[in-house]
Write an enzyme that holds these catalytic residues in place. Structure first.
Site, short mmCIF file in Angstrom:
data_model
loop_
_atom_site.label_atom_id
_atom_site.label_comp_id
_atom_site.label_asym_id
_atom_site.label_seq_id
_atom_site.Cartn_x
_atom_site.Cartn_y
_atom_site.Cartn_z
N ASN A 62 0.83 -1.22 0.00
CA ASN A 62 0.00 0.00 0.00
C ASN A 62 0.86 1.26 0.00
OD1 ASN A 62 0.67 -0.86 2.66
ND2 ASN A 62 -0.91 0.43 3.54
N GLU A 64 0.45 5.34 0.58
CA GLU A 64 -0.47 6.35 1.09
C GLU A 64 -0.08 7.76 0.63
OE1 GLU A 64 -0.87 5.65 5.31
OE2 GLU A 64 -2.00 3.80 4.93
N CYS A 73 -4.25 0.64 -2.35
CA CYS A 73 -4.08 -0.60 -1.60
C CYS A 73 -3.04 -1.51 -2.26
CB CYS A 73 -5.40 -1.37 -1.55
SG CYS A 73 -6.67 -0.58 -0.56
N GLU A 75 -3.14 -4.64 -2.99
CA GLU A 75 -3.66 -5.55 -4.01
C GLU A 75 -3.70 -4.87 -5.38
OE1 GLU A 75 -4.87 -4.80 -1.04
OE2 GLU A 75 -6.11 -6.39 -0.20
N CYS A 112 -10.20 -5.02 0.87
CA CYS A 112 -11.30 -4.07 1.02
C CYS A 112 -12.28 -4.24 -0.15
CB CYS A 112 -10.76 -2.63 1.05
SG CYS A 112 -10.28 -1.99 -0.57
N CYS A 115 -10.94 -3.33 -3.63
CA CYS A 115 -10.00 -4.33 -4.15
C CYS A 115 -10.72 -5.61 -4.57
CB CYS A 115 -8.92 -4.64 -3.12
SG CYS A 115 -7.74 -3.29 -2.95
N1 THU Z 1 -5.21 -1.41 2.63
C1 THU Z 1 -4.70 -2.25 1.68
O1 THU Z 1 -3.57 -2.08 1.21
N2 THU Z 1 -5.48 -3.27 1.26
C2 THU Z 1 -6.73 -3.52 1.72
O2 THU Z 1 -7.41 -4.38 1.16
C3 THU Z 1 -7.25 -2.80 2.87
C4 THU Z 1 -6.52 -1.55 3.21
C5 THU Z 1 -4.39 -0.27 3.06
C6 THU Z 1 -4.91 1.05 2.58
C7 THU Z 1 -4.34 1.99 3.60
O3 THU Z 1 -3.03 2.36 3.18
C8 THU Z 1 -4.22 1.16 4.86
O4 THU Z 1 -4.35 -0.19 4.46
C9 THU Z 1 -5.27 1.46 5.90
O5 THU Z 1 -6.54 1.41 5.35
#
Ligand code: THU
Length: 161
Positions: A62, A64, A73, A75, A112, A115
């Protein structure tokens, strides 16, 4: 009127010793990918490793941004990398690991909703299910045979016709 029930079959491995060697390797690749995470806002590092039909493993983490909606994310980072690096390859298996820097995360890292929708597009595009392994920093490993199990009544291309 009638009611229907949709079930989600999940295979649960109590610990990594129960996993076949190649699946353990994929899960380890996902954990290593957490080190590529840029997560100064959530302190939640997610790694994703995807096995392709050509035997290659592509990973992502991920990323940010101070403007939160710009976050991506793990994925979808990994899936986008496949499009660029192996555009004709078919994803077969995916492993996701999530590490919380504030406490030990024992909850399997389920993708999530956004994704799930993105992974579903890949399954439909190649007409091939993607097995998904999910794990926290420690604890049980959950496996589903297809993202379709995690996204009942999915919205798809055919709905647009
Ligand atoms: N995140 C992911 O990388 N994948 C997911 O399926 C759920 C959330 C990341 C996004 C963000 O950077 C952090 O987790 C908190 O939500």
């Amino acid at each position: 009127m009638k009611k229907i029930e949709i079930n989600t079959p999940i295979t649960i491995f109590e610990n990594i010793d129960e996993l076949p060697a190649d699946d353990l390797y994929l899960l380890t690749s996902a954990k290593e990918a957490t080190y590529k995470s840029y997560a100064p806002y959530s302190n939640f590092n997610v790694g994703c490793a995807i096995l392709l039909d050509n035997g290659e493993i592509i990973s992502g983490a991920n990323q940010e941004n101070a403007a939160y909606p710009a976050c991506i994310c793990a994925e979808r980072v990994a899936l986008s990398a496949i499009s660029c690096i192996h555009p004709n390859a078919i994803p077969i298996k995916m492993a996701i690991v999530a590490i919380n820097q504030n406490k030990e995360n024992t909850a399997p890292a389920a993708p999530c909703g956004e994704c799930r929708q993105a992974i579903y597009e890949w399954e439909k595009r190649h007409n091939h299910p993607i097995e998904i392994f999910m794990r926290g920093e420690t604890g049980e490993i959950y496996k589903v045979d297809s993202v379709a199990e995690l996204l009942p009544l999915a919205f798809k291309k055919d709905d647009l016709i």
